[in-house]
Design a protein around this motif. Structure first.
Motif, PDB file in Angstrom:
ATOM      1  N   MET A  80       0.825  -1.214   0.000  1.00 32.81           N
ATOM      2  CA  MET A  80       0.000   0.000   0.000  1.00 32.81           C
ATOM      3  C   MET A  80       0.861   1.268   0.000  1.00 32.81           C
ATOM      4  N   ALA A  81       2.027   1.218   0.617  1.00 34.84           N
ATOM      5  CA  ALA A  81       2.928   2.377   0.612  1.00 34.84           C
ATOM      6  C   ALA A  81       3.431   2.660  -0.806  1.00 34.84           C
ATOM      7  N   VAL A  82       3.803   1.611  -1.532  1.00 31.67           N
ATOM      8  CA  VAL A  82       4.257   1.796  -2.916  1.00 31.67           C
ATOM      9  C   VAL A  82       3.091   2.264  -3.784  1.00 31.67           C
ATOM     10  N   ARG A  83       1.921   1.728  -3.547  1.00 33.75           N
ATOM     11  CA  ARG A  83       0.721   2.162  -4.286  1.00 33.75           C
ATOM     12  C   ARG A  83       0.513   3.669  -4.099  1.00 33.75           C
ATOM     13  N   LYS A  84       0.654   4.139  -2.879  1.00 39.65           N
ATOM     14  CA  LYS A  84       0.504   5.566  -2.588  1.00 39.65           C
ATOM     15  C   LYS A  84       1.608   6.379  -3.254  1.00 39.65           C
ATOM     16  N   THR A  85       2.855   5.905  -3.154  1.00 36.77           N
ATOM     17  CA  THR A  85       3.999   6.583  -3.762  1.00 36.77           C
ATOM     18  C   THR A  85       3.804   6.764  -5.268  1.00 36.77           C
ATOM     19  N   LEU A  86       3.177   5.783  -5.912  1.00 33.82           N
ATOM     20  CA  LEU A  86       2.962   5.843  -7.357  1.00 33.82           C
ATOM     21  C   LEU A  86       1.661   6.567  -7.725  1.00 33.82           C
ATOM     22  N   GLU A  87       1.017   7.161  -6.722  1.00 34.32           N
ATOM     23  CA  GLU A  87      -0.208   7.937  -6.926  1.00 34.32           C
ATOM     24  C   GLU A  87      -1.328   7.089  -7.528  1.00 34.32           C
ATOM     25  N   LEU A  88      -1.468   5.871  -7.013  1.00 32.97           N
ATOM     26  CA  LEU A  88      -2.487   4.936  -7.506  1.00 32.97           C
ATOM     27  C   LEU A  88      -3.568   4.645  -6.466  1.00 32.97           C
ATOM     28  N   SER A  89      -3.544   5.346  -5.336  1.00 34.69           N
ATOM     29  CA  SER A  89      -4.477   5.050  -4.251  1.00 34.69           C
ATOM     30  C   SER A  89      -5.941   5.224  -4.639  1.00 34.69           C
ATOM     31  N   ALA A  90      -6.238   6.097  -5.595  1.00 35.50           N
ATOM     32  CA  ALA A  90      -7.629   6.319  -6.010  1.00 35.50           C
ATOM     33  C   ALA A  90      -8.122   5.239  -6.978  1.00 35.50           C
ATOM     34  N   ARG A  91      -7.208   4.447  -7.517  1.00 34.92           N
ATOM     35  CA  ARG A  91      -7.592   3.397  -8.466  1.00 34.92           C
ATOM     36  C   ARG A  91      -8.191   2.214  -7.703  1.00 34.92           C
ATOM     37  N   PRO A  92      -9.315   1.679  -8.175  1.00 36.46           N
ATOM     38  CA  PRO A  92      -9.908   0.512  -7.509  1.00 36.46           C
ATOM     39  C   PRO A  92      -8.972  -0.692  -7.541  1.00 36.46           C
ATOM     40  N   LEU A  93      -8.942  -1.432  -6.446  1.00 38.68           N
ATOM     41  CA  LEU A  93      -8.161  -2.665  -6.360  1.00 38.68           C
ATOM     42  C   LEU A  93      -8.931  -3.792  -7.037  1.00 38.68           C
ATOM     43  N   ILE A  94      -8.199  -4.610  -7.774  1.00 40.08           N
ATOM     44  CA  ILE A  94      -8.786  -5.756  -8.471  1.00 40.08           C
ATOM     45  C   ILE A  94      -8.197  -7.010  -7.851  1.00 40.08           C
ATOM     46  N   LYS A  95      -9.038  -7.862  -7.294  1.00 39.21           N
ATOM     47  CA  LYS A  95      -8.543  -9.091  -6.671  1.00 39.21           C
ATOM     48  C   LYS A  95      -8.540 -10.276  -7.630  1.00 39.21           C
ATOM     49  N   ALA A  96      -9.270 -10.184  -8.720  1.00 40.79           N
ATOM     50  CA  ALA A  96      -9.328 -11.274  -9.694  1.00 40.79           C
ATOM     51  C   ALA A  96      -8.006 -11.373 -10.443  1.00 40.79           C
ATOM     52  N   GLY A  97      -7.623 -12.602 -10.770  1.00 46.80           N
ATOM     53  CA  GLY A  97      -6.440 -12.820 -11.592  1.00 46.80           C
ATOM     54  C   GLY A  97      -6.771 -12.613 -13.062  1.00 46.80           C
ATOM     55  N   TYR A  98      -5.730 -12.474 -13.882  1.00 43.37           N
ATOM     56  CA  TYR A  98      -5.950 -12.295 -15.320  1.00 43.37           C
ATOM     57  C   TYR A  98      -6.733 -13.469 -15.912  1.00 43.37           C
ATOM     58  N   ILE A  99      -6.471 -14.665 -15.423  1.00 42.37           N
ATOM     59  CA  ILE A  99      -7.165 -15.843 -15.940  1.00 42.37           C
ATOM     60  C   ILE A  99      -8.669 -15.718 -15.724  1.00 42.37           C
ATOM     61  N   ALA A 100      -9.088 -15.292 -14.529  1.00 37.22           N
ATOM     62  CA  ALA A 100     -10.520 -15.129 -14.247  1.00 37.22           C
ATOM     63  C   ALA A 100     -11.108 -13.997 -15.077  1.00 37.22           C
ATOM     64  N   MET A 101     -10.363 -12.906 -15.213  1.00 38.76           N
ATOM     65  CA  MET A 101     -10.845 -11.768 -15.982  1.00 38.76           C
ATOM     66  C   MET A 101     -10.997 -12.126 -17.457  1.00 38.76           C
TER      67      MET A 101
END
Length: 187
Positions: free
Chosen positions: A149-170
């Motif tokens: 979460m710290a790296v997510r914040k550093t990269l300014e991605l905190s507002a982006r929704p988290l996706i728990k599904a894997g690419y295979i499921a998607m």
């Protein structure tokens, strides 16, 4: 068992994230072209148990060197981030690995290509992914939810929704929704 802890977010342009990574002193690990092939039993026993069996061949775009990794993914665990046990081992020959898996009674369910630009920032791996039909994503994997979460914040991605599904499921959902029965997804 090692546990994969990961934040995944869809982005419009991974180059924007690459610039942020450079600006923050991240270490560039290379560009890779992957082929990910998933297996299951005929009655989809692994899917029903929220598990996965994958053979990944990853080729370094610059050097041409390829590695093959056999992976078992355990069931997803509760929490805000994607979290699951993951067991991996390198194998020397992808064809032999696939034949071995098939002799154990598993069949290929889907195979898909992916372009990946890999980075390291703080104690996390940051992957900039391009997946056919799905688009571009950022995956941040690290030793703890706090570090991810710290790296997510550093990269300014905190507002982006988290996706728990894997690419295979998607990908499977995408294809199913469109009545597309292919078992290979390529660029």
């Amino acid at each position: 068992m090692p546990v994969e802890i990961e934040a995944k977010m869809k982005v419009d342009d991974v180059e924007v994230i690459a610039r942020r990574l450079r600006d923050r002193g991240a270490k560039e690990m290379g560009d890779f072209f992957e082929v990910n092939t998933f297996y299951d039993t005929e009655d989809r026993r692994l899917l029903a148990a929220d598990q996965g069996l994958r053979v990944r061949v990853s080729r370094n775009v610059v050097t041409g060197e390829s590695i093959c990794v056999l992976t078992h993914k355990g069931p997803g665990q509760h929490g805000p981030l994607k979290r699951r046990e993951e067991t991996e081992m390198r194998v020397t020959d992808a064809r032999e690995a696939r034949a071995f898996i098939e002799r154990l009674g598993f069949a290929r369910t889907i195979s898909f290509e992916k372009k990946r630009h890999s980075w390291e920032l703080a104690d996390c791996k940051v992957e900039l992914d391009d997946v056919p039909l799905l688009g571009q994503y950022v995956e941040i994997e690290g030793p703890s939810e706090t570090s991810v979460m710290a790296v997510r914040k550093t990269l300014e991605l905190s507002a982006r929704p988290l996706i728990k599904a894997g690419y295979i499921a998607m990908l499977s959902s995408y294809l199913q929704e469109r009545g597309d029965h292919r078992h290979e997804v390529k660029f």
